[in-house]
Enzyme design. Sequence first.
Site, PDB file in Angstrom:
ATOM      1  N   HIS A 147       0.827  -1.202   0.000  1.00  0.00           N
ATOM      2  CA  HIS A 147       0.000   0.000   0.000  1.00  0.00           C
ATOM      3  C   HIS A 147       0.865   1.257   0.000  1.00  0.00           C
ATOM      4  O   HIS A 147       1.968   1.276   0.558  1.00  0.00           O
ATOM      5  CB  HIS A 147      -0.897   0.029   1.237  1.00  0.00           C
ATOM      6  CG  HIS A 147      -2.135  -0.794   1.128  1.00  0.00           C
ATOM      7  ND1 HIS A 147      -3.059  -0.598   0.127  1.00  0.00           N
ATOM      8  CD2 HIS A 147      -2.602  -1.821   1.898  1.00  0.00           C
ATOM      9  CE1 HIS A 147      -4.063  -1.476   0.286  1.00  0.00           C
ATOM     10  NE2 HIS A 147      -3.806  -2.223   1.351  1.00  0.00           N
ATOM     11  N   CYS A 158       0.154   2.813  -4.751  1.00  0.00           N
ATOM     12  CA  CYS A 158      -0.458   4.087  -5.110  1.00  0.00           C
ATOM     13  C   CYS A 158       0.392   5.242  -4.589  1.00  0.00           C
ATOM     14  O   CYS A 158       1.134   5.097  -3.616  1.00  0.00           O
ATOM     15  CB  CYS A 158      -1.872   4.167  -4.549  1.00  0.00           C
ATOM     16  SG  CYS A 158      -3.074   3.260  -5.552  1.00  0.00           S
TER      17      CYS A 158
END
Length: 227
Positions: free
Chosen positions: A86, A136
């Site tokens: 993440h 991301c």
Amino acid sequence: MGKKALLMSCNYPGSDAELKGCWNDTQIWKKILTDIKGFREEDITILTDADSGYEMPTGANMRKQMRKICEEAEPGDYIFIQYSGHGTQVDSLDEEDGKDEALCPCDMNLIIDNDVREIANLCKDGVHLTFVADCCHSGGMLDHAEVLIDSDKKADPDAVPTHFRSRALPQKDVAAFLSNLCGKKIGEHDLRSAVSNIYGDQASKFAVSFVENYTGKKMGDSHKKMV
């Protein structure tokens, strides 16, 4: 000329942030490096939370290994650093958009883009560094460095629809993870201070310096780790 690699993957097993493919990414990169790029297995360090045979990709471990590979590289060496997991953003005092990008280690001891830039700068002149962040907000992960690999953002109208989980972890989800860890409510705009309070001198110095600049409260070596 030497070749060394650091491969890091976070699946966050058993958590609300769980991902399925990050450990696969690391195994694929290892095969590419050994079978095609001439890296020796003994020169590849792996951190993952998906296999107990490897060291965990905590924030402290990730920063330690990233520093080590960059500091030890000599001119002419090739080093490869890969992260899969993440990514998130945290409030910033010095960015135009008010946000810093951050990697999310398995313990959410966040690694700020300033950390990554400082660590990359440890490389001596003549060292060839490749950094791959499969997460991301990765475009700004080297903190203002040029993005060398980019893509056309236009969607393919003929592409087959796929279902996947985004690797963007909203601030509120990071806050929930840290709240569960320390047993008290943490707001989504309090991530830096929470990381400082929980991890003490094992936290990113850039998270710590933000807290000190904003609150005037010192969070240095004397601060006791909560967990």
